[in-house]
Write an enzyme that holds these catalytic residues in place. Structure first.
Site, short mmCIF file in Angstrom:
data_model
loop_
_atom_site.label_atom_id
_atom_site.label_comp_id
_atom_site.label_asym_id
_atom_site.label_seq_id
_atom_site.Cartn_x
_atom_site.Cartn_y
_atom_site.Cartn_z
N GLN A 1 -5.96 -0.70 12.99
CA GLN A 1 -6.50 0.56 13.51
C GLN A 1 -8.03 0.55 13.54
O GLN A 1 -8.64 1.57 13.85
CB GLN A 1 -6.02 1.75 12.65
CG GLN A 1 -4.52 1.87 12.52
CD GLN A 1 -3.84 2.19 13.85
OE1 GLN A 1 -4.47 2.65 14.80
NE2 GLN A 1 -2.54 1.96 13.92
N HIS B 1 0.40 0.29 5.29
CA HIS B 1 1.54 0.16 6.20
C HIS B 1 2.58 -0.74 5.53
O HIS B 1 2.22 -1.64 4.76
CB HIS B 1 1.03 -0.49 7.49
CG HIS B 1 1.99 -0.51 8.63
ND1 HIS B 1 2.98 -1.47 8.75
CD2 HIS B 1 2.12 0.29 9.72
CE1 HIS B 1 3.65 -1.26 9.86
NE2 HIS B 1 3.16 -0.19 10.47
N ASP C 1 -6.24 -5.46 6.76
CA ASP C 1 -5.37 -5.13 7.88
C ASP C 1 -6.18 -4.26 8.84
O ASP C 1 -6.39 -3.07 8.59
CB ASP C 1 -4.14 -4.39 7.34
CG ASP C 1 -3.31 -3.73 8.43
OD1 ASP C 1 -3.66 -3.86 9.62
OD2 ASP C 1 -2.31 -3.07 8.07
N CYS D 1 5.73 4.23 9.05
CA CYS D 1 5.82 2.94 8.31
C CYS D 1 4.90 2.96 7.10
O CYS D 1 4.27 1.94 6.77
CB CYS D 1 5.50 1.75 9.20
SG CYS D 1 6.64 1.56 10.56
#
Ligand code: PMP
Length: 417
Positions: free
Chosen positions: A214, A134, A211, A375
């Protein structure tokens, strides 16, 4: 007339009717059709309990936290700090103080770049990212690179969107100081082998930031079992309010890092000559935080855990499998991202019809999908497209939603051909 799925009555350990009833937004119609919401990867809808928790706080329990001597403030502080403990338990951090509350994942990554990166990285040091990050896990590192003279290396993915592990391992060097990688790709759904990545990165002497935007809403995450150095996620994707998210960092790393933003709450003493800083987690939480957002996140975490990750993952995987099979039946459609390990995200293109046109027709059918680059422009470039249509699934979706998606795509095809 909505087509009933051949899977609509399939046994399922998740009480779908109850779950759907928990989300008031699903009761509305859009362009005269019941809302079919397939954009939860962008932001998830909110269950009634989260909405009620936030409004009840404002009605009966609201005051600024950490500073008040009066009961209302102390109660609000207790509620907010209680959520920190819920977050600790959710991701199995060792200490609640390792869970920093911020605006979201974006702010968490920027904090690590600006605090840890500025303090500990030197010219020539290397950061490894992947092709499917992202933008929020690319741009903060580029800004740091330009400031400090770092090198960014990019680990490639194969044609199915799975990470090329050999290529990744070959990028590791004694100069690698950080690997920053998505846990589950928002653009194409790939689940990254983060446990193995962290092991390899640590063996090379590098730190790892994951990250988890999700991942956290959909699967159990254990930062200690993973041995992640930093892990970020956003509350709004786990059915909580916007404007609240978490940066997890190992205490010894966070302790050694300088504060990022200055202001109230993050200080211990202030004179014009010298300021001393507060301890973790407040050292990184300057200013009045998102009090209602934090408390709402607590309600969201309770809600998700009351359903259980086993039931959630089972349901969402079944949706993904069913949707993948149905979309494969449309010959003009190409799925982007077919890695063996995938979250419930389906990105695709249909012939040479622009994704925005597909999205507009789907919207007229009441089907809300995301269209664009998500993104993740480098990921789009990797697959030779500028944009995709993305359907992403959550606990409240059912097989009928998949059938409606498929019917709406077929309708778009009829219109354009
Ligand atoms: N990383 C991933 C994988 C995401 O899906 C998102 C949100 N689309 C972000 C980072 C950024 O999250 P936020 O905008 O909540 O900070």
């Amino acid at each position: 007339m909505i087509a009933m799925s051949d899977r609509a009555g399939a046994p399922d350990s998740l009480d779908l009717n109850r779950v759907r009833a928990d989300f008031p937004i699903l009761r509305q119609t859009v362009h005269g059709k019941p809302l079919c919401f397939l954009d939860s990867a962008a932001s998830a809808q909110k269950p009634q309990v989260v909405i009620d928790t936030v409004s009840k706080l404002y009605e009966t329990g609201y005051a600024n936290i950490h500073r008040g001597i009066y009961k209302l403030s102390q109660d609000a502080t207790e509620a907010y700090e209680g959520v920190r403990e819920q977050v600790r338990d959710l991701i199995n951090a060792e200490h609640a103080k390792e869970c920093i509350f911020l605006r979201g994942a974006t702010e968490g990554i920027n904090l690590v770049a600006q605090s840890w990166g500025r303090a500990f990285l030197r010219e020539g040091d290397e950061i490894i990212l992947t092709e499917i990050e992202h933008h929020s896990n690319i741009v903060p590192w580029q800004m740091l690179r330009d400031e400090k003279g770092l090198q960014i290396k990019v680990a490639p993915v194969g044609d199915d969107g799975a990470l090329d592990m050999d290529a990744f391992a070959a990028l590791l060097s004694p100069r690698t100081r950080l690997v920053a990688m998505v846990h589950v790709s928002n653009a194409i759904g790939t689940i990254m082998p983060v446990e193995k990545i962290i092991e390899l990165a640590h063996a090379a002497g590098a730190k790892v930031l994951i990250d988890g935007c999700q991942a956290v809403p959909h699967m159990p995450v254990d930062v200690r079992a993973l041995d992640a150095d930093f892990y970020v996620f956003s509350g709004h994707k786990i059915y909580g309010p916007t404007g609240i998210g978490v940066l997890y960092g190992k205490a010894e790393l966070l302790d050694a890092m300088p504060p990022w933003q200055g202001g109230g709450d993050m200080i211990s003493t202030v004179t014009f000559e010298k300021t001393t800083y507060n301890e973790l987690p407040q050292k990184f939480e300057a200013g009045t935080p998102n009090i209602a957002g934090g408390i709402g996140l607590g309600a969201a975490i309770d809600y998700v855990r009351s359903i259980g990750f086993e039931a959630i993952a089972g349901h969402e995987t079944a949706l993904l499998d069913y949707a993948t099979e149905k979309l494969r039946g449309i010959s003009q459609l190409r799925i982007i991202g077919t890695a063996p390990e995938k979250g419930a995200i389906l990105s695709f293109v249909v012939d040479d019809i622009h994704p925005h046109d597909i999205g507009t027709i789907l919207d007229r059918e009441g089907v809300a999908v995301r269209t664009g680059h998500h993104c993740a422009q480098p990921a789009m470039e990797r697959f030779g497209v500028t944009a995709t249509v993305r359907a992403s699934f959550a606990i409240y979706n059912d097989f009928n939603d998949v059938d409606r998606l498929v019917a709406a795509i077929r309708k778009a095809l009829e219109i354009f051909e």
